[in-house]
Design an enzyme around this catalytic site. Sequence first.
Site, PDB file in Angstrom:
ATOM      1  N   ASP A  86      40.530  33.883  38.066  1.00 26.42           N
ATOM      2  CA  ASP A  86      39.883  34.249  36.807  1.00 26.42           C
ATOM      3  C   ASP A  86      40.912  34.650  35.755  1.00 26.42           C
ATOM      4  O   ASP A  86      42.111  34.760  36.064  1.00 26.42           O
ATOM      5  CB  ASP A  86      38.853  35.368  37.032  1.00 26.42           C
ATOM      6  CG  ASP A  86      39.384  36.526  37.869  1.00 26.42           C
ATOM      7  OD1 ASP A  86      40.612  36.603  38.086  1.00 26.42           O
ATOM      8  OD2 ASP A  86      38.583  37.362  38.301  1.00 26.42           O
ATOM      9  N   ASN A 154      30.978  46.723  42.363  1.00 25.43           N
ATOM     10  CA  ASN A 154      29.593  46.221  42.246  1.00 25.43           C
ATOM     11  C   ASN A 154      29.393  44.918  43.024  1.00 25.43           C
ATOM     12  O   ASN A 154      28.380  44.249  42.865  1.00 25.43           O
ATOM     13  CB  ASN A 154      29.211  46.045  40.771  1.00 25.43           C
ATOM     14  CG  ASN A 154      30.058  44.992  40.056  1.00 25.43           C
ATOM     15  OD1 ASN A 154      30.804  44.259  40.689  1.00 25.43           O
ATOM     16  ND2 ASN A 154      29.935  44.914  38.742  1.00 25.43           N
ATOM     17  N   HIS A 156      31.332  42.174  42.859  1.00 24.12           N
ATOM     18  CA  HIS A 156      31.752  40.917  42.217  1.00 24.12           C
ATOM     19  C   HIS A 156      32.960  40.302  42.922  1.00 24.12           C
ATOM     20  O   HIS A 156      33.756  40.999  43.552  1.00 24.12           O
ATOM     21  CB  HIS A 156      32.005  41.098  40.717  1.00 24.12           C
ATOM     22  CG  HIS A 156      33.253  41.819  40.325  1.00 24.12           C
ATOM     23  ND1 HIS A 156      33.262  43.086  39.801  1.00 24.12           N
ATOM     24  CD2 HIS A 156      34.555  41.443  40.350  1.00 24.12           C
ATOM     25  CE1 HIS A 156      34.493  43.453  39.521  1.00 24.12           C
ATOM     26  NE2 HIS A 156      35.303  42.473  39.853  1.00 24.12           N
ATOM     27  N   GLU A 161      29.998  38.372  38.228  1.00 23.85           N
ATOM     28  CA  GLU A 161      29.316  39.665  38.249  1.00 23.85           C
ATOM     29  C   GLU A 161      27.938  39.521  38.907  1.00 23.85           C
ATOM     30  O   GLU A 161      27.439  38.393  39.071  1.00 23.85           O
ATOM     31  CB  GLU A 161      29.150  40.163  36.807  1.00 23.85           C
ATOM     32  CG  GLU A 161      30.471  40.426  36.094  1.00 23.85           C
ATOM     33  CD  GLU A 161      31.081  41.789  36.422  1.00 23.85           C
ATOM     34  OE1 GLU A 161      30.858  42.297  37.534  1.00 23.85           O
ATOM     35  OE2 GLU A 161      31.788  42.338  35.554  1.00 23.85           O
TER      36      GLU A 161
END
Length: 261
Positions: A86, A154, A156, A161
Amino acid sequence: MAAELMEMEEIRPLATKQVGSIRLEVFEDEQTVGEAAARFLLAQIAEKPHSVFLLPTGRTPLIMYTRLAEKVGSVDLSGVQTFNLDEFYGIPSDHSGNYRSYMQRELFSRVTIPAANIHLLNSAAPDALAECQHYENQLTAAGVDLAVLGIGTNGHIGFNEPGSSFQSRTRPVTIRPETRQANKFLFNDRLDAVPETAITVGIASILQARRILLLATGSGKQQALAGMLYGQVTEVLPASALQTHADVVVFTDKAAAETVL
Ligand code: GLP
């Protein structure tokens, strides 16, 4: 190379556990996780000198990159290809906070991989969609042998996400507030300097890797790790998609694994 690997003192996990198709290996601390991960990468290169890697950023893999650079010695990396998972979007391509700069600092300045074999997303691409399409095409054509992943608190992976489709490919995304917080260390701890958008390799693209190694260290990752291993396979927790892959290894430290053993 094989000889160099054999000369190293063996490091054994404190515990291992098979959860479906995922093999969990728990090590003492983050140093040992980094060491084990570096060796895992070297073993992959020994097995296949033309390996294609999908690589992570973040705090977790820092030790892995340092150990890898220390160990690589005379290993020929001229056949290795790397892709990153990313990148932030909307900041200059030479910005010190982006993942291109991170990779340069942590790995590419310390080892010799031909520039043509290094694939990075452009945080300043004039056309984000065209950048994504081009990267996805290159990634698919190369075929990833080993994807190394971190995991967000979370759940991801990459910048996928919660809510990301399991069919997703490389695309522009919005970064969640908690993920921007986790990344502010790259921007002199200034949250307002962390971009709100990014480009990420998609979940379907990650799952195409032949093998996946996920690293999780620190107590902050306990919940995401437990959900990934034992929770429902759901887009609410992107890392749970790994339950559908046939060959996943997870290296954690004791702190992250406390609730999953
Ligand atoms: C970042 C990256 C992810 C990384 C994750 C975990 O947002 N985009 O690819 O895996 O956060 O980061 P850390 O290792 O710093 O906890």
